[in-house]
Design an enzyme around this catalytic site. Structure first.
Site, PDB file in Angstrom:
ATOM      1  N   ARG A  17       0.696  -1.194   0.090  1.00 35.37           N
ATOM      2  CA  ARG A  17      -0.097  -0.087  -0.112  1.00 35.37           C
ATOM      3  C   ARG A  17       0.756   1.218  -0.016  1.00 35.37           C
ATOM      4  O   ARG A  17       0.539   2.136  -0.790  1.00 35.37           O
ATOM      5  CB  ARG A  17      -0.926   0.048   1.046  1.00 35.37           C
ATOM      6  CG  ARG A  17      -2.222  -1.013   0.999  1.00 35.37           C
ATOM      7  CD  ARG A  17      -2.633  -1.375   2.332  1.00 35.37           C
ATOM      8  NE  ARG A  17      -1.595  -2.473   2.726  1.00 35.37           N
ATOM      9  CZ  ARG A  17      -1.871  -3.649   2.418  1.00 35.37           C
ATOM     10  NH1 ARG A  17      -2.944  -3.777   1.604  1.00 35.37           N
ATOM     11  NH2 ARG A  17      -0.881  -4.686   2.572  1.00 35.37           N
ATOM     12  N   THR A  18       1.934   1.237   0.820  1.00 42.08           N
ATOM     13  CA  THR A  18       2.417   2.600   1.240  1.00 42.08           C
ATOM     14  C   THR A  18       3.213   3.047  -0.082  1.00 42.08           C
ATOM     15  O   THR A  18       3.082   3.959  -0.675  1.00 42.08           O
ATOM     16  CB  THR A  18       3.458   2.418   2.358  1.00 42.08           C
ATOM     17  OG1 THR A  18       2.655   2.105   3.344  1.00 42.08           O
ATOM     18  CG2 THR A  18       4.097   4.102   2.652  1.00 42.08           C
TER      19      THR A  18
ATOM     20  N   LYS B 170      26.581  -2.248   0.196  1.00 44.36           N
ATOM     21  CA  LYS B 170      28.011  -2.014   0.164  1.00 44.36           C
ATOM     22  C   LYS B 170      28.298  -1.297   1.509  1.00 44.36           C
ATOM     23  O   LYS B 170      29.770  -1.000   1.628  1.00 44.36           O
ATOM     24  CB  LYS B 170      28.489  -1.245  -1.032  1.00 44.36           C
ATOM     25  CG  LYS B 170      28.150  -2.046  -2.218  1.00 44.36           C
ATOM     26  CD  LYS B 170      28.674  -1.365  -3.484  1.00 44.36           C
ATOM     27  CE  LYS B 170      27.660  -1.279  -4.524  1.00 44.36           C
ATOM     28  NZ  LYS B 170      27.666  -0.209  -5.634  1.00 44.36           N
TER      29      LYS B 170
ATOM     30  N   ARG C  98      10.939   3.526   3.635  1.00 46.49           N
ATOM     31  CA  ARG C  98      10.530   2.681   4.580  1.00 46.49           C
ATOM     32  C   ARG C  98      11.835   1.714   4.932  1.00 46.49           C
ATOM     33  O   ARG C  98      12.545   1.292   3.921  1.00 46.49           O
ATOM     34  CB  ARG C  98       9.386   1.567   4.008  1.00 46.49           C
ATOM     35  CG  ARG C  98       9.243   0.507   4.989  1.00 46.49           C
ATOM     36  CD  ARG C  98       7.864  -0.035   4.564  1.00 46.49           C
ATOM     37  NE  ARG C  98       6.835   0.531   4.764  1.00 46.49           N
ATOM     38  CZ  ARG C  98       5.587  -0.048   4.850  1.00 46.49           C
ATOM     39  NH1 ARG C  98       5.606  -1.318   4.627  1.00 46.49           N
ATOM     40  NH2 ARG C  98       4.575   0.778   4.996  1.00 46.49           N
TER      41      ARG C  98
ATOM     42  N   HIS D 165       4.655   5.706  11.585  1.00 45.97           N
ATOM     43  CA  HIS D 165       4.139   5.550  10.299  1.00 45.97           C
ATOM     44  C   HIS D 165       3.113   6.833  10.019  1.00 45.97           C
ATOM     45  O   HIS D 165       1.841   6.607  10.015  1.00 45.97           O
ATOM     46  CB  HIS D 165       3.466   4.258  10.149  1.00 45.97           C
ATOM     47  CG  HIS D 165       3.022   3.858   8.683  1.00 45.97           C
ATOM     48  ND1 HIS D 165       3.259   4.748   7.591  1.00 45.97           N
ATOM     49  CD2 HIS D 165       2.711   2.723   8.178  1.00 45.97           C
ATOM     50  CE1 HIS D 165       3.014   4.097   6.488  1.00 45.97           C
ATOM     51  NE2 HIS D 165       2.726   2.827   6.746  1.00 45.97           N
TER      52      HIS D 165
HETATM   53  N1   CP Z   1      -0.641  -0.063   5.881  1.00 44.32           N
HETATM   54  C1   CP Z   1       0.816  -0.328   5.218  1.00 44.32           C
HETATM   55  O1   CP Z   1       1.775   0.271   5.846  1.00 44.32           O
HETATM   56  O2   CP Z   1       0.679  -1.387   4.256  1.00 44.32           O
HETATM   57  P1   CP Z   1       1.925  -1.640   3.567  1.00 44.32           P
HETATM   58  O3   CP Z   1       2.965  -2.353   4.627  1.00 44.32           O
HETATM   59  O4   CP Z   1       1.528  -2.520   2.318  1.00 44.32           O
HETATM   60  O5   CP Z   1       2.464  -0.575   2.759  1.00 44.32           O
END
Ligand code: CP
Length: 310
Positions: free
Chosen positions: A58-59, A88, A109, A137
């Site tokens: 999603r993100t 590296k 991420r 998040h």
């Molecule tokens: N909700 C969320 O962060 O989903 P993903 O891990 O798929 O990005």
């Protein structure tokens, strides 16, 4: 005038009420243009870099979709841990120094708490935290807030249950901080080993937020307007046996929803494993797929605002 131009988005608790409202209003504006079939070109000529050192559906995809829907372009390192120069030994600070030459805004991420901050320390372009380990998040929390407002009409004064892995779940760390701005009353439901970290509950109580901590999901659901369920975060466990012991601690099923407050809204940041039974997908209050869809307009708003293109 409130502006987010040039700012990093690293934690939910960095945002002022005015900044939150600006993001919500900008997302709503973009949503209505898209619903009317309009074309947006705010990010024309701009480049987004997505650096994902941990899995995401999603993100990553909603940020990339958001950029494309605003007329911008995307460069991406999908398996950043193995396919970028991190393999590296390059630091995130140095990676930040590099991406500022390649992109106008970056989303990261990473499994380590504080990783987005480290990238931001190196980069002069805005950096957005797409999830740093068990830390924060913030963009998920913003789309969660947007969803609650759409589903319930308001967030002010609601009772919200956060259930599941509250220790390792970065979404609930960010969401509790964001909702604390709106007079929300919380139930935190978790097994003792996965309770909300005390620094978070202490911080919320200092802000005079009402919190009930319990292991009784049915009792909490009976009082709640919103039930926000999270997965037990297997990737944060060092002992697989401990994960096996705790997974499946809470399952939301038809019986639980029947006994819950009428009209309760079910939310989940996804992916789900077995926390909400599939039969509930047909329930009107099951908002989790609508919630994920709202990520596009909220992330469009963030990209446009931090680059000064809204
Ligand atoms: N909700 C969320 O962060 O989903 P993903 O891990 O798929 O990005």
């Amino acid at each position: 005038m409130t502006t987010l131009k040039g700012k990093d988005i690293l934690r939910a608790d960095q945002l002022t009420l005015d900044e939150i409202e600006l993001i919500m209003q900008t997302a709503a504006r973009f949503e209505s243009v898209m619903r009317a079939g309009g074309r947006l070109t705010n990010m024309s000529g701009k480049v987004l870099a997505t650096l994902f050192y941990e899995p995401s559906t999603r993100t990553r995809l909603s940020f990339e979709s958001a950029m494309l829907r605003l007329g911008g372009q995307v460069i991406s390192v999908a398996e950043a841990r193995t396919s970028s120069s991190a393999a590296k030994g390059e630091t995130l600070f140095d990676t930040g120094k590099m991406i500022e030459s390649y992109a106008d805004v970056a989303v990261i991420r990473h499994p380590a708490i504080g990783s987005a901050q480290e990238l931001a320390d190196g980069a002069s372009i805005p950096v957005i935290n797409g999830g740093d380990g068990a830390g924060q998040h913030p963009t998920q929390a913003l789309l969660d807030l947007y969803t609650i407002r759409k589903e319930k009409g308001t967030v002010e004064g609601l009772t919200v249950t956060l259930a599941g892995d509250l220790k390792n779940g970065r979404t609930v760390h960010s969401l509790s901080a964001l909702l604390a701005n709106f007079g929300v009353r919380f139930y935190f439901v978790a097994p003792a080993a996965l309770a909300m970290p005390t620094e978070i509950t202490a911080g919320l109580r200092q802000r005079r937020v009402e919190i009930v901590e319990t292991s009784d999901l049915a009792e909490a659901a009976a009082q709640s307007d919103v039930l926000y369920v999270t997965r037990v975060q297997r990737e944060r466990f060092t002992d697989p046996a401990e994960y096996e012991r705790l997974k499946g601690s809470y399952v939301v099923d038809l019986a639980l929803v029947k006994a819950a407050k009428p009209g309760i809204t079910l939310m989940h940041p996804l992916p789900r494993v077995d926390e909400i039974v599939k039969e509930l997908d047909a329930y009107d209050g099951a908002a989790y797929f609508r919630q994920a869809a709202n990520g596009v307009q909220v992330r469009m708003a963030l990209l446009a605002l931090v680059t000064g293109q809204a």
